[in-house]
Design a protein around this motif. Structure first.
Motif, PDB file in Angstrom:
ATOM      1  N   GLY A  71       7.669  21.750  57.069  1.00  7.73           N
ATOM      2  CA  GLY A  71       6.406  22.422  56.782  1.00  7.73           C
ATOM      3  C   GLY A  71       6.516  23.919  56.583  1.00  7.73           C
ATOM      4  O   GLY A  71       5.498  24.601  56.425  1.00  7.73           O
ATOM      5  N   ILE A  72       7.720  24.451  56.566  1.00  6.42           N
ATOM      6  CA  ILE A  72       7.942  25.887  56.406  1.00  6.42           C
ATOM      7  C   ILE A  72       8.358  26.178  54.961  1.00  6.42           C
ATOM      8  O   ILE A  72       9.142  25.436  54.371  1.00  6.42           O
ATOM      9  N   ASN A  73       7.815  27.245  54.396  1.00  4.16           N
ATOM     10  CA  ASN A  73       8.252  27.644  53.064  1.00  4.16           C
ATOM     11  C   ASN A  73       9.740  27.939  53.074  1.00  4.16           C
ATOM     12  O   ASN A  73      10.260  28.527  54.020  1.00  4.16           O
ATOM     13  N   LYS A  74      10.401  27.561  52.009  1.00  5.08           N
ATOM     14  CA  LYS A  74      11.850  27.729  51.961  1.00  5.08           C
ATOM     15  C   LYS A  74      12.242  29.192  52.108  1.00  5.08           C
ATOM     16  O   LYS A  74      11.659  30.069  51.495  1.00  5.08           O
ATOM     17  N   ASN A  75      13.225  29.408  52.935  1.00  4.47           N
ATOM     18  CA  ASN A  75      13.837  30.716  53.070  1.00  4.47           C
ATOM     19  C   ASN A  75      15.343  30.520  53.011  1.00  4.47           C
ATOM     20  O   ASN A  75      15.832  29.395  52.838  1.00  4.47           O
ATOM     21  N   GLU A  85      21.621  23.552  46.565  1.00  6.91           N
ATOM     22  CA  GLU A  85      22.199  24.320  45.460  1.00  6.91           C
ATOM     23  C   GLU A  85      21.211  24.521  44.322  1.00  6.91           C
ATOM     24  O   GLU A  85      21.466  25.332  43.415  1.00  6.91           O
ATOM     25  N   ALA A  86      20.087  23.821  44.340  1.00  7.15           N
ATOM     26  CA  ALA A  86      19.114  23.952  43.256  1.00  7.15           C
ATOM     27  C   ALA A  86      18.274  25.221  43.399  1.00  7.15           C
ATOM     28  O   ALA A  86      17.772  25.761  42.398  1.00  7.15           O
ATOM     29  N   GLU A  87      18.112  25.686  44.631  1.00 11.12           N
ATOM     30  CA  GLU A  87      17.324  26.885  44.862  1.00 11.12           C
ATOM     31  C   GLU A  87      18.154  28.144  44.592  1.00 11.12           C
ATOM     32  O   GLU A  87      19.365  28.155  44.804  1.00 11.12           O
ATOM     33  N   SER A  88      17.479  29.190  44.155  1.00  5.66           N
ATOM     34  CA  SER A  88      18.162  30.444  43.861  1.00  5.66           C
ATOM     35  C   SER A  88      18.300  31.290  45.126  1.00  5.66           C
ATOM     36  O   SER A  88      17.303  31.762  45.662  1.00  5.66           O
ATOM     37  N   ARG A  89      19.525  31.474  45.571  1.00  2.00           N
ATOM     38  CA  ARG A  89      19.747  32.371  46.708  1.00  2.00           C
ATOM     39  C   ARG A  89      19.568  33.830  46.288  1.00  2.00           C
ATOM     40  O   ARG A  89      19.147  34.667  47.072  1.00  2.00           O
ATOM     41  N   THR A  90      19.933  34.124  45.061  1.00  2.00           N
ATOM     42  CA  THR A  90      19.888  35.511  44.605  1.00  2.00           C
ATOM     43  C   THR A  90      18.469  36.064  44.586  1.00  2.00           C
ATOM     44  O   THR A  90      18.269  37.264  44.766  1.00  2.00           O
ATOM     45  N   ASP A  91      17.483  35.198  44.365  1.00  2.00           N
ATOM     46  CA  ASP A  91      16.094  35.654  44.377  1.00  2.00           C
ATOM     47  C   ASP A  91      15.660  36.097  45.760  1.00  2.00           C
ATOM     48  O   ASP A  91      14.742  36.914  45.913  1.00  2.00           O
ATOM     49  N   ARG A  92      16.290  35.546  46.780  1.00  2.00           N
ATOM     50  CA  ARG A  92      15.892  35.849  48.158  1.00  2.00           C
ATOM     51  C   ARG A  92      16.757  36.925  48.795  1.00  2.00           C
ATOM     52  O   ARG A  92      16.371  37.506  49.800  1.00  2.00           O
TER      53      ARG A  92
END
Length: 475
Positions: A71-75, A85-92
């Motif tokens: 239930g937590i937004n991805k961080n 691996e689908a999420e962008s680490r560089t954006d965060r």
């Protein structure tokens, strides 16, 4: 350059340095550095911190409480914990405390190395100051290259993208990215140039001594797969200091609830450095170990029984098989990112195993285990193969070198070898029944093992490129 000797301002550095010149006017907040003793005193840096939050869950040893994921937004923690691996680490990763801290320290060491010779003082103290600064510069470059680049592979290190190397104090320098081999060459050169001038007993715990320097040298050779050199350096380190803390006897005495062992009283510590600061283990509930590691400890290991809690529902999920570190730093100083003597024994054991000296490898492991295992099988039998012996070494490394960088770095280096590469499999959640359990997989060749440079760094050094195939969308 000599004009800045009278008054020197030690500034944080994020990769490109200001072109402003220092003057003889003392700026607000400036640090007065005139004598050789002043430069030598700069080596001492209590509370030196290396935050691991960019990668602490990219291992099989760490865990997250389910309420911090579901239930937590991805961080970045959740991305790493679920091996996404689908999420962008560089954006965060708009910035990285670890990266900026490490280069700030390197700037400090370079200040000493570049300028101490022009100070007024004893020549031998100048040499000592430079040597101690070089050891610490090597250590910081080692941490950086193993975080932001591939692990050292003799077949590819000369072409694998590395990090920017900072070899001197230069306000106008624009660093160029090296290869992994370049970084290791500088690290080894710094160590080898420093050792002849270091002391057996440093002036205090924040200055490096010979036991630490030789242990670090052994570690670098181990990571380069130079096993004979690693063995020789580890033996040399242990000739200066081989003290192990007896946790078996400590258990009999009542452990940390009865007998306090603050930092000054822990004989195993070779370098006092921290993830976040000297009080960090007062918040040990943030460091939850995985069910896999909990099982690996078994029931008779003082390293677990003295320091971990499995029953507090506020800090872990009951029924998950996890545990958290529950002993404050004031009761027992638990080294995390610095080096300690047990690591030297483990380096030596691995070097012996790699050389097929299996009896020596197990004898070395048993010297550590006799201080850790309270009952049952204390002394391990000698296996028949290198692989079986290495598995025992790896298991002891996991149990002894908790938190910090060690397991992350170990997974990366072992993943370059077919015999020791591991696919990490995580099933989650284990307790919550309102969401379906999923299986998350971290493959040995995952790009997640290479942490991307943060956006603030990339903006300031346009020549710097990522060592992964990720794309930065600047904020």
């Amino acid at each position: 350059m000599k004009n800045i000797l009278k008054y020197l301002l030690i500034l944080p550095v994020i990769f490109t340095l200001s072109c402003n010149k220092y003057t003889d006017i003392v700026p607000t907040g400036a640090l007065l550095v005139q004598s050789t003793q002043d430069f030598y005193d700069l080596v001492s840096l209590p509370n030196r911190g290396y935050p691991i939050n960019n990668f602490q869950y990219l291992v099989d040893d760490m865990w997250m409480k389910e309420s911090n994921v579901i239930g937590i937004n991805k961080n970045i923690d959740i991305i790493n914990f679920t091996f996404d691996e689908a999420e962008s680490r560089t954006d965060r990763l708009t910035s990285s405390s670890f990266y900026n801290q490490a280069y700030k320290y390197i700037n400090r060491w370079n200040t000493i190395i570049s300028l101490v010779d022009d100070s007024k003082g004893d020549a031998s103290l100048k040499a000592l100051a430079k040597a101690e600064a070089k050891i610490f510069r090597a250590y910081d470059h080692f941490l950086l290259v193993n975080t932001y680049a591939k692990s050292y592979d003799p077949a590819t290190a000369a072409t694998d993208g590395g990090i920017c190397l900072m070899e001197k104090y230069d306000l106008e320098a624009v660093p160029v990215k090296s290869t992994v081999k370049d970084a290791y060459d500088l690290i080894q050169r710094d160590i080898d140039e420093a050792i002849p001038f270091l002391q057996v007993q440093p002036v205090d715990v924040y200055h490096p001594g010979l036991a630490y320097a030789w242990a670090f040298k052994a570690k670098v050779h181990l990571f380069r797969r130079e096993y004979a050199q690693a063995r020789e350096a580890a033996i040399k380190s242990l000739s200066y200091n081989d003290k192990l803390f007896d946790m078996v006897e400590y258990t009999k005495q009542g452990g940390p609830t009865v007998l306090l062992v603050p930092a000054a009283n822990n004989p195993e510590v070779l370098s006092h450095q921290y993830m976040t600061g000297y009080t960090e283990m007062s918040f040990g509930y943030q460091y939850i170990i995985s069910p896999e590691l909990r099982t690996l400890f078994g029931t008779n290991d003082a390293r677990f029984n003295l320091f971990f809690n499995t029953t507090n529902a506020s800090f872990l999920d009951i029924g998950s098989g996890t545990a958290y570190h529950s002993v404050a730093y004031t009761r027992f100083f638990y080294p995390t990112v610095g080096m300690k003597i047990p690591e030297t024994f483990l380096i030596l054991a691995e070097a012996y195993a790699r050389e097929n000296k299996l009896t020596d490898a197990i004898a070395t492991l048993n010297k550590l285990r006799v201080k850790r295992i309270t009952s049952g099988t204390v002394n391990l039998a000698v296996p028949a193969t290198i692989k079986e012996t290495m598995d025992l070494v790896i298991n002891e490394r996991r149990k002894e070198l908790l938190f910090g960088f060690n397991r992350f770095f170990d997974l990366k280096r072992f993943n370059t070898e077919a015999d020791y590469a591991k696919t990490v499999i995580r099933k989650f959640p284990l307790v919550n029944k309102t969401v379906p359990q999923q299986t998350y997989t971290l493959k040995p060749n995952s790009r997640l093992y290479i942490i991307p440079f943060a956006q603030d760094v990339m903006k300031k050094n346009l020549a710097l490129t990522l060592n992964t195939d990720e794309i930065i969308n600047y904020r």
